[in-house]
Design an enzyme around this catalytic site. Structure first.
Site, PDB file in Angstrom:
ATOM      1  CB  CYS A  46      -5.666  18.545  41.062  1.00 59.93           C
ATOM      2  SG  CYS A  46      -6.222  20.250  41.247  1.00 59.93           S
ATOM      3  N   GLY A  47      -7.334  18.664  43.810  1.00 57.04           N
ATOM      4  CA  GLY A  47      -8.689  18.717  44.355  1.00 57.04           C
ATOM      5  C   GLY A  47      -9.746  18.788  43.266  1.00 57.04           C
TER       6      GLY A  47
END
Length: 169
Positions: A46-47
């Protein structure tokens, strides 16, 4: 921050729940009685995944004062946690140096949400909308606040809330 319990008629206690750790050992949350717990649903791809480093730093700095960070890997958002427990552990421990407790992968939202997340969502009125959503539980096991993914673990807002929960004895 949210005040819970009064309007619901039933005050949830986070310490009533039991899980399995990422390496398969039983983890009754009752072992954290009297501690403040930051419950975070995590994902490896995930970012926001670099928040693991800040979560570890916040935990390391305050575990002696009674803070527990509890990582809850979930594949609910964007299929960003597709791996096995071993693969997830590898990312947490080897890439980000995570040493705080990590649960086995579970669902955190919708009909299949684990019981703790279902209750946290009910009490705060806010289910996680993405990875790295944070719930703060005070020393008596009550959910007191929630923070979306974009609120960094070392943000002034979250650290202030954690320190207030820890100071409350």
């Amino acid at each position: 921050a949210l005040s819970m319990g009064i309007q619901t008629g039933y005050a949830m206690n986070a310490y009533d729940f039991s899980f399995e750790t990422i390496d398969g050992a039983p983890l009754p949350l009752s072992q954290f009685k009297g501690k403040a717990v930051l419950v975070v649903n995590t994902a490896s791809f995930c970012g926001f995944t670099p928040q693991y480093e800040q979560l570890e730093a916040v935990w390391k700095a305050r575990q002696g004062q009674g803070l527990v960070v509890l990582g809850v890997p979930s594949n609910d958002f964007g299929q960003q946690e597709p791996g096995t427990s071993r693969q997830i552990a590898e990312v947490c421990f080897n890439t980000y140096g995570v040493r705080f407790p990590m649960l086995a992968k579970t669902s955190v939202t919708g009909a299949s949400a684990n019981p703790l997340h279902a209750e946290l969502a009910r009490l705060t009125g806010q289910p996680p909308r993405w990875n790295f959503h944070k719930y703060l539980v005070d020393r008596s096991g009550q959910a007191i606040a929630h923070y979306p993914s974009r609120v960094a673990p070392e943000s002034r807002e979250l650290v202030a809330a954690i320190e207030k929960a820890l100071a409350a004895g």
